[in-house]
Design a protein around this motif. Sequence first.
Motif, short mmCIF file in Angstrom:
data_model
loop_
_atom_site.label_atom_id
_atom_site.label_comp_id
_atom_site.label_asym_id
_atom_site.label_seq_id
_atom_site.Cartn_x
_atom_site.Cartn_y
_atom_site.Cartn_z
N PHE A 63 0.84 -1.20 0.00
CA PHE A 63 0.00 0.00 0.00
C PHE A 63 0.88 1.25 0.00
O PHE A 63 1.99 1.26 0.54
CB PHE A 63 -0.91 0.01 1.23
CG PHE A 63 -1.84 -1.17 1.29
CD1 PHE A 63 -3.03 -1.18 0.58
CD2 PHE A 63 -1.50 -2.30 2.04
CE1 PHE A 63 -3.87 -2.27 0.62
CE2 PHE A 63 -2.34 -3.39 2.08
CZ PHE A 63 -3.53 -3.38 1.37
N ASP A 64 0.35 2.32 -0.62
CA ASP A 64 1.08 3.59 -0.59
C ASP A 64 0.73 4.36 0.67
O ASP A 64 0.02 3.86 1.56
CB ASP A 64 0.77 4.42 -1.85
CG ASP A 64 -0.71 4.77 -1.99
OD1 ASP A 64 -1.44 4.69 -0.97
OD2 ASP A 64 -1.14 5.14 -3.10
N GLY A 83 -2.81 4.60 1.77
CA GLY A 83 -3.53 3.35 2.05
C GLY A 83 -4.11 2.69 0.82
O GLY A 83 -4.92 1.77 0.94
N LYS A 84 -3.72 3.14 -0.37
CA LYS A 84 -4.22 2.54 -1.59
C LYS A 84 -3.29 1.41 -2.03
O LYS A 84 -2.08 1.48 -1.85
CB LYS A 84 -4.32 3.59 -2.70
CG LYS A 84 -5.34 4.69 -2.41
CD LYS A 84 -5.39 5.68 -3.57
CE LYS A 84 -6.41 6.79 -3.27
NZ LYS A 84 -6.45 7.80 -4.36
N TRP A 85 -3.91 0.39 -2.65
CA TRP A 85 -3.12 -0.75 -3.13
C TRP A 85 -2.13 -0.29 -4.18
O TRP A 85 -2.49 0.37 -5.16
CB TRP A 85 -4.04 -1.82 -3.71
CG TRP A 85 -3.32 -3.03 -4.23
CD1 TRP A 85 -2.78 -4.02 -3.50
CD2 TRP A 85 -3.06 -3.35 -5.60
NE1 TRP A 85 -2.19 -4.96 -4.30
CE2 TRP A 85 -2.35 -4.58 -5.62
CE3 TRP A 85 -3.35 -2.73 -6.81
CZ2 TRP A 85 -1.94 -5.18 -6.78
CZ3 TRP A 85 -2.94 -3.34 -7.98
CH2 TRP A 85 -2.24 -4.55 -7.97
#
Length: 723
Positions: free
Chosen positions: A331-332, A335-337
Motif C-alpha cells: 500500500f502507498d 492506504g491505496k493498493w
Amino acid sequence: MYKNEDNRSKDELLLEIERLRAQLTEAEKTLNAIRSCGVDAQVFLDDKGEQVFTLKDAECPYRVFIEEMRDGAVSLSSVGNILYCNRSFSRIVKVPTENLIGTNILQIISPDSISLFETLLTKETTVPSKREIDLLAGDGTIIPSYLSINSIKVVNEWKIYIVVTDLTNIKEKEKALLKAHDELEVRVHERTFELSKSNDALKTEIFECKQAEEKVRNAHKQLSDIIEFLPDATFAIDAEKKVIVWNRATEEMTGIKKEDILGKGDYAYSTPFYGKRRPILINLTSGSDCEIEEQYDFLENEGRLIYAEKFVPYLYGGKGGYIRGRTSPLFDGDGKWAGSLESIRDITERKNMEEALRTSEEKYRNIVETAQEGIWVLDKKGKTIYVNKRMAEMVGYPVKDMLGSHIFGFMDDETRSLVKSKMGHWKQGFSYKHEIRFLRGDGSYIWTLLSTKTILDASGHYNGILGMITDISDLKKMEEIRLENESLIYANNIKSEFMAVMSHELKTPLSSIIGYSQLMKENIHGELNEKQEYYVNNILEGSKHLLDLINSILDMVRIEAGKMLLVIEEVSVPVTIEAILHFIEEQAKVHNVVLKKEMDPEVDIIEVDKQKFKQIMLNLLNNAIKFSKDGGGIVIIRTKRDGDMARISVSDTGIGIKKIDLKRLFLKFEQLDSSSARKYEGTGLGLSITKQLVEMHGGTIMVESKYGEGSTFTFSLPIKAEK
C-alpha cells in the motif's frame, strides 16, 4: 506628456512597472527552483496524467504574494493547460478559478491573438517574452492585456509561467494605474522583505529535508539489500502488475536474471514458474479468483497474507520442485493498493520427507495392525490411547470402545492387584514381562504374555506405557496337556511296572498248575472218574487262558517300555503261512471254518522277525475263526506284492464289525462286546499288540468290515527291512 503627483511621466511609470515585473519574475524563478527540490510535496496531475510536486509549506509566502497581486499569474503545462492561476487572473478573465484549472490557455486568448500567442508559447527559453495580447473574457468581452511569458525547465521539462496585466484601466484610467503602481511597489517591497526572511527558514528546511531524503535513501538501500539476499525467492509487482523486485534466490530458482524481467508486465513473472503467462498466487492479493485458487494443492488465508503449496514443473531447469508461496499486498502512503509481494520457499525436501514419513508410517501402521501380537498404548494415567485390531480381538471389544478406557477395566481383582504392584517399576523405566490374564467382553478369560516398555516425553519424564501382548492361551492349554500327559505317563509306567511284576509273579505258580493238571489228566497217579476229569479239564483250560493273558500283558509292557526287540531274518511267507494253517487246522474244524489261501508268487522271502510275524498271523486268524458265525464260515489268506511292500490280508465271513466300533478296534483292553453276558472271550489286547508289532516292522494295518457279512484285516510289511 502626462505627469503624476511626484512629477514622473507615463514612460517613467511604465519603466517602474517593468522593474517590478522583473522582480516578480525573479521571485517566480526562485519559487520554481524550490519546487524542483521534491521535498514535502503537494501533488497534482498535469494534462498527461503525470505527477507534479510542489513544496506546500515553503511556497506559502510566495503563494500569498502571488494571490494578492493585482496582476494575473498563470502557470501552464508544456502543452498550455492551466496548472495554477491567482484570483487576479480569474477576475481579469471573469471566470472562476476552479473553472480555469485544467483549461487550455488558448480558450482564453482572443482569436485574433492566438497565432501570436502560440508563437510565444512554443519558445523554450529563459528570456521572457513580453507582448500585448487580447484575452477573451468569460462574458465574451476582449480584455487588452500585457503578458510576460517565461519558460523554466524543471526536471527536464519546460514549464510556462505568465504574468498578465490588465491594460484596460491603464489605457482608460492612467491615474488609477499609477496609484495601483505605487501600492504594488509598496507591497512588492514588503513581500520581498518577507521573502528574504522566508528564504532563510526555507534553506534550513531544505537542508533538513535533504538529510531526511538521505536517510530514506539509506533505508531503501538497506531494505533492497535485505530483500536481495533473502534465502527465499522474492519478487514484487507494482499496481500495473510490472515486476519491480526479483532477488537472487528467485534468479537461482527460475534461471531468469533480474535485468531480463524487471519492468515487464502482462504476467511475465509466471512464465519462469509455469511456462506460460497467467495469473498466479501474487494476483490473489487484489481479489479472490476461484480459477487461480484451484491451481494449488493447498491454499490458506491469514488476514492479508495468503499461503499456497504446489508442485512447479519448470523450476531448476525443468527438474521442478514443490514450493510454498506467501503473498501480501503493498500500500502507498494513502492506504491505496500499490502492488504485491510474494516470497517462495522450496519445500521439495520437506515434501519428500513427508512422503517418506507417510510411506513409513503406513508401512509400520500396516505392520502394527496386522501383527499377531496385541499392541496396547497407555497414557501416564493408565488410560488407553491406542490398541491395534489384534488386541481388540483378544479381549473381545471394539477398538473404539477400548479407547479412553483404563486398563484395569479389562482385569479381574487378582490381575489388577498384580499390575498395580508393577506400575511403580514401569514409571521408573523398568521393562516388565509377565503372564497376565485379561477379562474378555464375554466374561471369559484369556492368558497373555505382557511385555512393557516405558514411554518418556521430550524431557525424559514418564509419559505412558507401550505393551506388547501375546496370546498364550494355546500354550497354557498345551502346558496343561503336557502336565496331564506326564501324569498319565507316570501312572501308565507305574501300571506297566506293576503289571509286569504281577504277571511274572503269576506266571510262575500258573506254570506249576498247568504242569500238574496235565499230569493228572494223563492218569499217571491213577485213573480219574468222570467228575474229576471234568474238573481237571476246566483247570487246565482256564490256566492256559490265563497264561495267554499274562503273555499278552508282558508283550504289551515290553512294547510300551521299548524293550521288545526284533530279530530280523529272511522268512519264507508261503512256508510260514502253511505251518500256521496246519497249527490252527483243528481249531477251525471245531468252528466249522474252512481255511483257504491265495498266494502271490512274487511274495516269497521277506525280512522280518519270524516269531513276531507268526504272532501277527495267529492273532488275525484266531480272531477270524473266533468271530465266525454259528454255522461256520470261510477264512481266506491272500498275499500280494505292492512295490517294495508285501501286502497280506485275512478275510472272514463272520459277524463283522459295526462302523461306529471301528475306531476302537485297535485300542488296548477294548472289547466290542463288553456286556457281562458276552459270548466271545478275550483280553482286548490281541489287535492292539498286532498293530504295534506291524508298526515296529515299519508297516501299516487296516480293516474293512461290513456288519453281519464279515471283515478283512490287511497289513503291509517291507520286503527288505531297514538296516
